[in-house]
Design a protein around this motif. Structure first.
Motif, PDB file in Angstrom:
ATOM      1  N   LEU A   1       0.828  -1.369  -0.308  1.00  0.00           N
ATOM      2  CA  LEU A   1       0.240  -0.168   0.445  1.00  0.00           C
ATOM      3  C   LEU A   1       0.790   1.067   0.107  1.00  0.00           C
ATOM      4  N   VAL A   2       1.699   1.346   1.053  1.00  0.00           N
ATOM      5  CA  VAL A   2       2.949   2.237   1.020  1.00  0.00           C
ATOM      6  C   VAL A   2       3.298   2.623  -0.825  1.00  0.00           C
ATOM      7  N   ALA A   3       3.969   1.587  -1.021  1.00  0.00           N
ATOM      8  CA  ALA A   3       4.734   1.405  -2.821  1.00  0.00           C
ATOM      9  C   ALA A   3       2.979   2.359  -3.735  1.00  0.00           C
ATOM     10  N   LEU A   4       2.996   1.463  -3.296  1.00  0.00           N
ATOM     11  CA  LEU A   4       1.601   2.130  -4.342  1.00  0.00           C
ATOM     12  C   LEU A   4       1.204   3.436  -4.425  1.00  0.00           C
ATOM     13  N   VAL A   5       0.804   4.174  -3.129  1.00  0.00           N
ATOM     14  CA  VAL A   5       0.784   5.575  -3.330  1.00  0.00           C
ATOM     15  C   VAL A   5       2.080   6.723  -2.467  1.00  0.00           C
ATOM     16  N   GLY A   6       2.673   5.985  -1.936  1.00  0.00           N
ATOM     17  CA  GLY A   6       4.755   6.893  -1.898  1.00  0.00           C
ATOM     18  C   GLY A   6       4.413   7.406  -2.901  1.00  0.00           C
ATOM     19  N   ILE A   7       5.209   5.983  -4.160  1.00  0.00           N
ATOM     20  CA  ILE A   7       5.454   6.543  -5.373  1.00  0.00           C
ATOM     21  C   ILE A   7       4.780   7.436  -6.094  1.00  0.00           C
ATOM     22  N   GLY A   8       3.544   6.811  -6.261  1.00  0.00           N
ATOM     23  CA  GLY A   8       1.892   7.426  -6.730  1.00  0.00           C
ATOM     24  C   GLY A   8       2.792   8.769  -6.345  1.00  0.00           C
ATOM     25  N   LEU A   9       2.064   9.480  -5.077  1.00  0.00           N
ATOM     26  CA  LEU A   9       2.796  10.717  -4.534  1.00  0.00           C
ATOM     27  C   LEU A   9       4.622  11.456  -4.886  1.00  0.00           C
ATOM     28  N   ALA A  10       5.299  10.389  -4.527  1.00  0.00           N
ATOM     29  CA  ALA A  10       6.483  10.732  -5.441  1.00  0.00           C
ATOM     30  C   ALA A  10       6.389  11.562  -6.391  1.00  0.00           C
ATOM     31  N   VAL A  11       6.129  10.799  -7.845  1.00  0.00           N
ATOM     32  CA  VAL A  11       6.442  10.642  -9.127  1.00  0.00           C
ATOM     33  C   VAL A  11       5.537  12.105  -8.898  1.00  0.00           C
TER      34      VAL A  11
ATOM     35  N   LEU B   1      -7.006 -11.359  -0.444  1.00  0.00           N
ATOM     36  CA  LEU B   1      -6.243 -10.093   0.522  1.00  0.00           C
ATOM     37  C   LEU B   1      -5.337  -9.211  -0.732  1.00  0.00           C
ATOM     38  N   VAL B   2      -4.186  -9.903  -1.663  1.00  0.00           N
ATOM     39  CA  VAL B   2      -3.811  -8.330  -2.600  1.00  0.00           C
ATOM     40  C   VAL B   2      -4.525  -7.640  -3.427  1.00  0.00           C
ATOM     41  N   SER B   3      -6.563  -8.258  -3.866  1.00  0.00           N
ATOM     42  CA  SER B   3      -7.219  -7.405  -4.408  1.00  0.00           C
ATOM     43  C   SER B   3      -7.438  -6.124  -3.050  1.00  0.00           C
ATOM     44  N   ALA B   4      -7.703  -6.150  -1.983  1.00  0.00           N
ATOM     45  CA  ALA B   4      -8.431  -5.374  -0.987  1.00  0.00           C
ATOM     46  C   ALA B   4      -7.455  -4.851  -0.900  1.00  0.00           C
ATOM     47  N   VAL B   5      -6.295  -4.820  -0.952  1.00  0.00           N
ATOM     48  CA  VAL B   5      -4.861  -3.560  -0.522  1.00  0.00           C
ATOM     49  C   VAL B   5      -4.290  -2.894  -1.938  1.00  0.00           C
TER      50      VAL B   5
ATOM     51  N   PRO C   1     -14.115   5.332 -19.179  1.00  0.00           N
ATOM     52  CA  PRO C   1     -13.696   3.586 -19.411  1.00  0.00           C
ATOM     53  C   PRO C   1     -12.281   3.489 -19.442  1.00  0.00           C
ATOM     54  N   THR C   2     -11.805   4.164 -20.041  1.00  0.00           N
ATOM     55  CA  THR C   2     -10.237   4.229 -20.360  1.00  0.00           C
ATOM     56  C   THR C   2      -9.161   4.845 -18.631  1.00  0.00           C
ATOM     57  N   ILE C   3     -10.122   5.304 -18.239  1.00  0.00           N
ATOM     58  CA  ILE C   3      -9.515   5.634 -16.638  1.00  0.00           C
ATOM     59  C   ILE C   3      -9.911   3.936 -15.965  1.00  0.00           C
ATOM     60  N   GLN C   4     -11.027   3.697 -16.371  1.00  0.00           N
ATOM     61  CA  GLN C   4     -11.475   2.497 -15.625  1.00  0.00           C
ATOM     62  C   GLN C   4     -10.586   1.784 -15.436  1.00  0.00           C
ATOM     63  N   ARG C   5     -10.493   0.803 -16.729  1.00  0.00           N
ATOM     64  CA  ARG C   5      -9.484   0.349 -17.258  1.00  0.00           C
ATOM     65  C   ARG C   5      -8.184  -0.105 -16.835  1.00  0.00           C
ATOM     66  N   VAL C   6      -7.432   1.182 -16.508  1.00  0.00           N
ATOM     67  CA  VAL C   6      -6.325   1.976 -15.734  1.00  0.00           C
ATOM     68  C   VAL C   6      -6.221   1.528 -14.521  1.00  0.00           C
ATOM     69  N   PHE C   7      -7.389   1.210 -14.064  1.00  0.00           N
ATOM     70  CA  PHE C   7      -7.278   1.508 -12.788  1.00  0.00           C
ATOM     71  C   PHE C   7      -7.781   0.431 -12.015  1.00  0.00           C
ATOM     72  N   GLY C   8      -8.554  -0.882 -12.944  1.00  0.00           N
ATOM     73  CA  GLY C   8      -9.116  -1.534 -12.686  1.00  0.00           C
ATOM     74  C   GLY C   8      -7.908  -2.514 -12.717  1.00  0.00           C
ATOM     75  N   GLY C   9      -7.456  -2.582 -13.828  1.00  0.00           N
ATOM     76  CA  GLY C   9      -6.533  -3.304 -14.870  1.00  0.00           C
ATOM     77  C   GLY C   9      -5.277  -3.441 -14.006  1.00  0.00           C
ATOM     78  N   THR C  10      -5.082  -2.336 -12.894  1.00  0.00           N
ATOM     79  CA  THR C  10      -3.342  -2.089 -12.081  1.00  0.00           C
ATOM     80  C   THR C  10      -4.158  -3.780 -11.399  1.00  0.00           C
ATOM     81  N   VAL C  11      -5.723  -3.749 -10.472  1.00  0.00           N
ATOM     82  CA  VAL C  11      -5.815  -4.296  -9.331  1.00  0.00           C
ATOM     83  C   VAL C  11      -5.214  -5.947  -9.966  1.00  0.00           C
ATOM     84  N   LEU C  12      -6.667  -5.875 -11.216  1.00  0.00           N
ATOM     85  CA  LEU C  12      -6.412  -7.344 -12.116  1.00  0.00           C
ATOM     86  C   LEU C  12      -4.871  -7.806 -11.907  1.00  0.00           C
ATOM     87  N   TYR C  13      -3.839  -7.016 -12.513  1.00  0.00           N
ATOM     88  CA  TYR C  13      -2.640  -7.471 -12.863  1.00  0.00           C
ATOM     89  C   TYR C  13      -1.680  -7.794 -11.081  1.00  0.00           C
TER      90      TYR C  13
END
Lengths: 489, 313, 263
Positions: free
Chosen positions: C29-39, C113-117, C152-164
């Motif tokens: 969680l910290v990696a996703l949010v923290g690196i997003g913040l930094a970038v 667990l992974v999906s929730a996070v 729909p593109t944004i839905q695909r990007v963010f939803g797809g990241t969870v799936l990935y």
């Protein structure tokens, strides 16, 4: 009576401890497989990297010393049969936005008008002051340039060309002499303007792509005076080489407005062929680093450390012995793999277009290549110590392996998403910075080349790159030594 | 209800090495069945096959008529303890039992109950990594009792227990058997089973060497021997050896056993040889001796050290 | 309660009662949010010519996925590897003798667990992208449209990241079932995830690069592309299919080995 060297505590000599650690390392089959797979991956992935890289063999201009150069500019010139001089005032240097910080306007004496010919030039730049440059690679800072105009003068005496500058056109200061090597024969003398393409780097997670955009610089020249020509020879103007945008010149006799594109500078290759033959190290180092971690965590897990410590009562000496053994092992394995990868890659790269003059054939024993190969091995050796230290502190192999991989691999990947300047500095502080030593492309201050951190182009040059892994390994080891002494087993 | 363990013609080989060479036996309810044999005899392999952890090369092992893998709620039918070290050191004792209870659909209220039974109530919330081997063994027993199963399979349950713990374990096993459970307990030390196991299976080199009640086994091992207690054992030994060559054995610093002579004959021989003695009586063999008689020649690595943890009572 | 549901409950308790999974999920969680913040905070649009760089804001803000994927994979590795490390596999199989149910419960719990996070992390990144990016120059005036979840593109990007991330965790699980050893499974998974992205940084032959990108287990990151180049090596969904294929093959092979080999 035989005297056996023993420390006061009666512990074994340190060499015996190291021998014991080497025996342990050698006697676990999966660790050997790890070491060998590191060597294998480094070689195979590097060869894959070499095979997957091709360059088109471009028609490259060759400079007087056989090196690849860019030689393209707008040249207002006339012949100079023997010794002589040229003087001009240059001002109002402007151009397309943005103008390259290394755009050039000034006076030049050149061995003919064909690209690649030797030359000496005194010139002003938008951001880097006044420079005396000759034969592409030689570049000297002369003076700053203010908002006022600059007077420039070059005098030729056979092979030697001396530069002078003045702020007012009356008092002159000698700024240096360069040996160009055109003999005593006729040369061309005149005014020139060049403005190199501007690189812009697009950043995305898939990597980075550099785009270059042509620029055009324009400068006003006044009070142009040539000495050493017989009578009044007519000025002519042309684009030397093939600038991205055609230049132009208008004026007569002593006053000219010259617009030019292009550059007069060495042409460093886009790709570092030596680094390209060592690409496997980033991934290939992982198994060796895993072995370094396991060297200690396996003992924690199997309760073997109690036996090891019983055999060697001073824990810190044990950790130190392990560190030395794994550092040397990792160094040796990587050295072997890197040397093999380099040697095996060379024929592949040559077949893929990496040929002189842009890519001179390299020998393993020449300075920069040796530095790249040894630097790679030293870096992996230091990383192995860091990995061992993480193993001591964390006691969990998965955690320690992941962290050391993150520290080495992730900066290399993530830096491509950061602005170039920040990336070049940040990467310098990561333990993987040592791989910056793989960069063998010569860098010239007066060439705006693509210098991306992920290509090993770090702030501070190659040698500073080794500082970070040394510090990481040393600090890691210190923390590990403190931890192993304090903790219960 | 018939809660037997049934093993039929079980074979297991690992490549060329034969671990089990066609063994058959049955563990009946209401008894503790001792499963003894030297290290490497195949006890653990047999138990792993019963519990579905290893596939037999041929033959079958069933619990209450099913193979273990078919049992819908296995922990309610079979409680087992194979390796007390098989616990996550970072997990609390009660959590270790909690996931086991959930896996088999048991109420979480069983967890504190079984922890009390094995005497770990006070350390329920401690990490297992801090436990001694004996405490882990008790935790393993707790896990085995979790589903209140009619069948128990316990591999060396006294490993690492202190004498008090061993005494407790023997009592527990007797109680569990008296409740009508079928209990299979392995040990490489026959003495541990003395007074607990009413039935004994002796395994050696992958074969069943003996399958009988404890009484029978002892009777067979004592078969007609006479015990002599004397302060002059060497003299008694030589005197008796002359009368019954090859059938006299020293049994301690002050005792000698003789086979093939009656008590009266022994008394006469010793009197004639003027050897003073305290007592002559019919010999009662220990399980250990019965076991030694059976396993002579079936120990794979005689002389190699035993697993050191086992403490004799 | 059905057999498998019981196994899943037990697996969830197992994951909950040791510290490593909780830590891993927190760091993810910290990696996703923290690196997003930094970038998003440091991205630099000043060098862009008028008209703007083709900066891919959605993808940029999700840069943390590069780290998070490894942590998700590690969660999968540990779900299996930790049991081998402490000989717990036997205990698990005695409690749940059907191998298929054991694997299924691990896949289910790891995915959960992974999906929730991932959902939480991606939501955090989305919030950062919406609130912070305009301050870094991603303004409507500069030609960037704000992130919008109804797109729909944004839905695909963010939803797809969870799936990935979920698929990568299953890759980790499959590798650990095959390797049965935490340390070497970690090595294998990290090499799989990072080998090709590192290699494509160096090689210059576009056809090789395309081939490698198509073969990479991390090809699924293509799901994050919004600025699609003329001829991408993989369309977003095709990339995710590549990752899904790795997950399916490794998990199946791992399950077969798990069923047919004695633990």
């Amino acid at each position: 009576m035989t005297i056996v060297t023993r420390s006061r505590t009666g512990a074994q000599p340190f060499v015996a401890l190291m021998t014991a650690e080497w025996t342990k390392l050698r006697s676990v089959r999966s660790w050997w497989v790890g070491l060998l797979s590191s060597i294998f991956i480094i070689v195979v992935v590097s060869l894959g990297g070499a095979s997957g890289s091709t360059v088109e063999s471009l028609d490259v201009t060759v400079g007087p010393d056989g090196e690849a150069v860019t030689d393209a500019f707008q040249f207002v010139h006339q012949p100079l049969p023997g010794d002589g001089s040229i003087t001009a005032r240059v001002g109002n240097f402007r151009g397309t936005e943005p103008l390259s910080p290394w755009a050039k306007a000034g006076v030049i004496i050149k061995d003919g008008t064909s690209p690649g010919a030797g030359y000496a030039a005194l010139l002003v730049t938008p951001d880097h002051g006044m420079r005396l440059q000759s034969n592409f690679t030689d570049d000297r800072y002369v003076d700053q340039t203010g908002p006022a105009d600059s007077w420039l003068r070059l005098t030729r005496d056979g092979d030697s060309v001396t530069g002078w500058n003045s702020r007012d056109g009356r008092s002159w200061r000698e700024v240096g002499t360069v040996d160009v090597g055109f003999g005593r024969g006729p040369v061309e003398v005149g005014l020139f303007v060049a403005s190199p393409d501007v690189f812009r780097t697009e950043r995305s997670l898939a990597g980075s792509s550099g785009g270059s955009f042509p620029t055009l610089g324009t400068a006003e020249f006044d009070d142009v005076e040539v000495k050493g020509v017989s009578g009044s020879t007519a000025w002519a103007s042309l684009d030397v080489g093939k600038p991205s945008t055609p230049g132009s010149a208008t004026g007569e006799a002593t006053s000219w407005t010259v617009s030019g594109s292009g550059d007069v500078a060495p042409l460093p290759p886009d790709t570092d062929a030596v680094r390209l033959s060592l690409t496997g190290v980033f991934i290939g180092a992982i198994p060796v680093l895993a072995v370094s971690v396991l060297l200690i965590t396996a003992e924690f897990r199997h309760g073997m450390l109690a036996a090891t410590i019983a055999a060697a009562p001073r824990r810190r000496r044990v950790v130190l012995a392990k560190a030395i053994v794994i550092a040397l092992t990792a160094f040796a394995a990587t050295l072997l793999a890197a040397a093999a990868a380099f040697l095996l890659s060379q024929p592949i790269l040559q077949a893929n277009g990496f040929t002189p003059p842009m890519y001179p054939s390299r020998s393993l024993l020449e300075g920069p290549v040796l530095r790249a190969v040894l630097g790679t091995a030293v870096t992996v050796g230091l990383l192995a110590v860091l990995a061992l230290a993480l193993g001591v502190v964390l006691r969990r192999s998965a955690a320690a392996i992941s962290i050391v991989v993150f520290l080495v691999v992730l900066p290399q990947l993530l830096v491509a998403a950061l602005p170039v300047g920040i990336g070049r500095t940040l990467l310098l502080f990561t333990p993987g910075a040592g791989f910056g030593l793989q960069r063998t492309t010569a860098t010239y201050e007066h060439v705006t080349a693509s210098c991306l951190p992920e290509d090993g182009c770090l702030a501070g040059g190659p040698w500073l790159a080794l500082a970070a892994p040394i510090v990481w390994a040393a600090v890691g080891l210190a923390v590990a030594l403190a931890a192993i002494r304090r903790r219960d087993l | 209800m018939e809660h037997h363990i049934d093993v039929r013609d079980l074979r297991k080989s690992y490549g060329a090495a034969v671990a089990l060479d066609g063994i058959s036996f049955r563990v009946a309810p209401g008894h503790v069945t001792g499963f003894v044999g030297p290290n490497g005899a195949g006890k653990t392999t047999t138990m792993r096959i019963i519990l579905g952890l290893a596939a037999p090369t041929s033959g079958t092992a069933t619990v209450a008529g099913c193979t273990y893998r078919e049992v819908p709620s296995p922990l309610r039918l079979v409680g087992s303890l194979l390796d007390a070290g098989a616990v996550h050191p970072a997990r609390r004792a009660d959590h270790h039992l909690l996931w086991l209870a959930q896996a088999t659909g048991l109420s979480r209220a069983r967890v504190p109950q079984v922890l009390e039974v094995v005497g770990l109530g006070g350390v329920a919330k401690k990490r297992v990594g801090t436990f001694s081997l004996g405490m882990r063994q008790r935790l393993g027993i707790a896990a085995a009792l979790l589903g209140d199963p009619p069948i128990l399979v316990l591999d060396e349950p006294t490993n690492g227990l202190d004498p008090e713990g061993i005494w407790w374990m023997r009592g527990l096993l007797r109680d569990l058997a008296s409740e009508g459970r079928a209990i299979l307990v392995s040990s490489h030390l026959m003495a541990e089973l003395e007074g607990v196991a009413s039935h004994i299976l002796v395994l050696g080199r992958g074969r069943i060497l003996a399958d009988s009640t404890t009484e029978e086994l002892l009777r067979h091992a004592s078969a007609g021997r006479v015990l002599v207690l004397t302060d002059h054992a060497p003299a008694a030994l030589s005197a008796l050896a002359a009368a019954a060559p090859g059938r006299v054995e020293p049994a301690g610093p002050d005792r000698v056993t003789v086979a093939g002579l009656t008590s009266a004959q022994v008394l006469r021989v010793l009197e004639e040889a003027h050897v003073p003695l305290h007592e002559v009586r019919a010999y009662q063999a220990t399980l250990e001796e019965a076991y030694r008689d059976l396993t002579v020649g079936s120990v794979d690595h005689a002389g190699a050290g035993h697993r050191g943890e086992g403490a004799r009572p | 309660m059905s057999y498998t549901v019981r196994a899943i409950r037990a697996e969830l308790t197992k994951q909950r009662t040791v510290p490593a999974p909780t830590w891993l999920l927190a760091v993810t969680l910290v990696a996703l949010v923290g690196i997003g913040l930094a970038v998003v905070g440091t991205v630099d649009l000043e060098h862009c010519p008028p008209g703007g760089c083709p900066e891919d804001l959605a993808r940029h803000s999700l840069t943390g996925t590069v780290v998070a994927q490894a942590l998700a994979a590690l969660l999968g590795v540990l779900a299996v590897g930790d049991e081998y490390a402490h000989s717990l596999v036997g205990t698990t199989l005695v409690a749940v003798p059907r191998r298929g149910a054991v694997v299924l419960s691990k896949v289910a719990v790891t995915s959960l667990l992974v999906s929730a996070v991932a959902v939480t992390g991606v939501a955090g990144v989305y919030t950062i992208g919406r609130t912070m990016a305009p301050r870094s120059g991603f303004t409507t005036a500069n030609g960037y449209s704000p992130l919008d979840l109804s797109d729909p593109t944004i839905q695909r990007v963010f939803g797809g990241t969870v799936l990935y991330l979920l698929l990568v965790a299953i890759i980790g699980l499959g590798v650990a079932l095959l390797v049965r050893e935490t340390a070497w499974a970690t090595v294998a998974v990290l090499s799989m995830l990072y080998m090709i992205p590192v290699l494509t940084q160096f090689i210059s032959d576009p056809s090789w690069e395309r081939l490698l990108q198509r073969l990479s287990p991390s090809a699924g990151l293509a799901i994050q592309n919004t600025v699609v180049s003329a001829n991408p090596p993989l369309t977003p969904w095709a990339g995710l299919v590549v990752t899904a294929a790795y997950a399916a093959v490794l998990a199946t092979a791992g399950t077969l080995i798990f069923i047919h080999r004695d633990p």
